[in-house]
Design a protein around this motif. Structure first.
Motif, PDB file in Angstrom:
ATOM      1  N   UNK A 179      50.099  -4.429  35.936  1.00  0.00           N
ATOM      2  CA  UNK A 179      49.715  -4.869  36.935  1.00  0.00           C
ATOM      3  C   UNK A 179      48.711  -4.265  38.070  1.00  0.00           C
ATOM      4  N   UNK A 180      48.374  -2.717  37.633  1.00  0.00           N
ATOM      5  CA  UNK A 180      47.496  -2.100  38.424  1.00  0.00           C
ATOM      6  C   UNK A 180      46.238  -1.978  37.406  1.00  0.00           C
ATOM      7  N   UNK A 181      45.051  -2.269  38.091  1.00  0.00           N
ATOM      8  CA  UNK A 181      43.880  -2.004  37.431  1.00  0.00           C
ATOM      9  C   UNK A 181      43.045  -1.069  38.032  1.00  0.00           C
ATOM     10  N   UNK A 182      43.407  -0.578  38.806  1.00  0.00           N
ATOM     11  CA  UNK A 182      42.680   0.660  39.539  1.00  0.00           C
ATOM     12  C   UNK A 182      43.524   1.050  40.764  1.00  0.00           C
ATOM     13  N   UNK A 183      43.015   2.453  41.255  1.00  0.00           N
ATOM     14  CA  UNK A 183      43.980   2.908  42.320  1.00  0.00           C
ATOM     15  C   UNK A 183      44.270   1.663  43.245  1.00  0.00           C
ATOM     16  N   UNK A 184      43.348   1.013  43.708  1.00  0.00           N
ATOM     17  CA  UNK A 184      43.606   0.041  44.673  1.00  0.00           C
ATOM     18  C   UNK A 184      43.819  -1.410  44.142  1.00  0.00           C
ATOM     19  N   UNK A 185      43.630  -1.701  43.220  1.00  0.00           N
ATOM     20  CA  UNK A 185      43.784  -3.114  42.678  1.00  0.00           C
ATOM     21  C   UNK A 185      45.091  -3.207  42.039  1.00  0.00           C
ATOM     22  N   UNK A 186      45.983  -4.032  42.761  1.00  0.00           N
ATOM     23  CA  UNK A 186      47.339  -4.161  41.886  1.00  0.00           C
ATOM     24  C   UNK A 186      47.634  -5.609  42.406  1.00  0.00           C
ATOM     25  N   UNK A 187      48.123  -6.338  41.201  1.00  0.00           N
ATOM     26  CA  UNK A 187      48.396  -7.772  41.265  1.00  0.00           C
ATOM     27  C   UNK A 187      49.719  -7.928  41.738  1.00  0.00           C
ATOM     28  N   UNK A 188      49.983  -8.439  42.607  1.00  0.00           N
ATOM     29  CA  UNK A 188      51.345  -8.738  43.379  1.00  0.00           C
ATOM     30  C   UNK A 188      51.602  -9.918  43.258  1.00  0.00           C
ATOM     31  N   UNK A 189      53.054 -10.202  43.124  1.00  0.00           N
ATOM     32  CA  UNK A 189      53.796 -11.734  43.156  1.00  0.00           C
ATOM     33  C   UNK A 189      53.579 -12.263  44.430  1.00  0.00           C
ATOM     34  N   UNK A 190      53.913 -11.432  45.487  1.00  0.00           N
ATOM     35  CA  UNK A 190      54.132 -12.158  46.839  1.00  0.00           C
ATOM     36  C   UNK A 190      52.814 -11.993  47.665  1.00  0.00           C
TER      37      UNK A 190
END
Ligand code: NDP
Ligand code: 8X3
Length: 254
Positions: A243-254
């Protein structure tokens, strides 16, 4: 069966503890290092009971310059010949813009993540040179590959680990000593609780809405790096949650 021995710093929690369990499950003896002696004692009993390997522990603060020599003295007294140093002890303290940083937080991160790693590495590198073999694995971070806002000093310490790993590999090349780095993204451990100074709700929110890595995921990678054939050195492994593509980019469900 001849057992190898791993020294693991920061073994009382999180990634270090998972590495201790993983290496022991594969028959490695251990030397566990951290400040919280009671946690090390408990883990020692658990591992010795479950895996029948030899576990020694040493209560030690890696920030003290003499701690490297204390460790070498301990190994000598116990007649231990280590195969691996896992420089894992580390922490983030605080997450604020540079102009609001706390001096004490900065000192703790620099003293632990950079100077602590240096003190351990210097002492054990000397021992590895004398022995004629050895492997150092440093736990870096995605924060040592990319900066992120408010990360400033923690980011700087992990960039330092990245640079030190490369430079140490050059210094120790002529002795056949391997130097590697494992650089994780978000791993759910005590890390955020320490960063946010005991604020459990804030620490928990870091991992909201996605599946972070576990200590065991990192232990798998560290074990793989440590067990590569002798002529193979894995220089660097960056490991992220899906779910994490970079230090700051995280795909969250909520
Ligand atoms: P934890 O807080 O769960 O574990 C940190 C460990 O470091 C503890 O065992 C702690 O033991 C030890 N430690 C801290 N300061 C010292 C010191 N001065 N002397 C000796 N031991 C010390 O966090 P993690 O397991 O997540 O962190 C381990 C490493 O992984 C760190 O280097 C961290 O920067 C890195 N990392 C963590 C990520 C994450 O998302 N969790 C991602 C990328 C890297 P004690 O308090 O008993 O001394
Ligand atoms: C720990 C991961 O992204 O919080 O090194 O810096 S991060």
């Amino acid at each position: 069966m001849s057992h190898k021995t791993a020294i693991i710093t920061g073994a009382s929690s999180g990634i270090g503890k998972s590495c201790a369990q993983r290496f022991a499950s594969e028959g490695w003896n251990l030397v566990l290092v951290a400040r919280r002696g009671e946690k090390l004692a408990q883990l020692t009993t658990e591992i010795e009971t479950e895996y029948k390997v030899k576990v020694d522990s040493l209560t030690l603060d890696v920030r003290n310059q003499e701690s490297g020599d204390d460790l070498v003295h301990f190994l000598d007294k116990q007649n231990i010949t280590p195969d691996l140093l896992l420089n894992n002890a580390g922490l983030a303290v605080g997450l604020s813009p540079i102009q609001q940083g706390e001096f004490d937080d900065w000192e703790r991160m620099i003293d632990t993540n950079i100077k602590g790693l240096l003190y351990m590495s210097r002492a054990i590198a000397q021992l590895f040179i004398k022995q004629g073999f050895g492997h150092i694995i440093n736990i870096g971070s995605i924060a040592g590959k990319e900066a992120y806002p408010n990360g400033n000093v923690y980011v700087a310490t992990k960039f330092a680990v990245d640079g030190l790993t490369k430079s140490m590999r050059m210094d120790l090349n002529q002795y056949g000593i391997r130097v590697s780095q494992v650089a994780p993204g978000a791993v759910e451990t005590e890390f955020s609780l320490v960063r946010f100074k005991g604020d459990e709700a804030r620490a928990k929110s870091v991992y909201d809405g996605f599946q972070p890595l576990s200590g065991a995921d990192i232990a798998d990678a560290v074990f793989y790096v440590a067990n590569a054939p002798k002529h193979v050195n894995i220089n660097d492994l960056v490991i992220m949650p899906t779910a994490q593509a970079s230090a700051m980019l995280i795909k969250r469900d909520n």
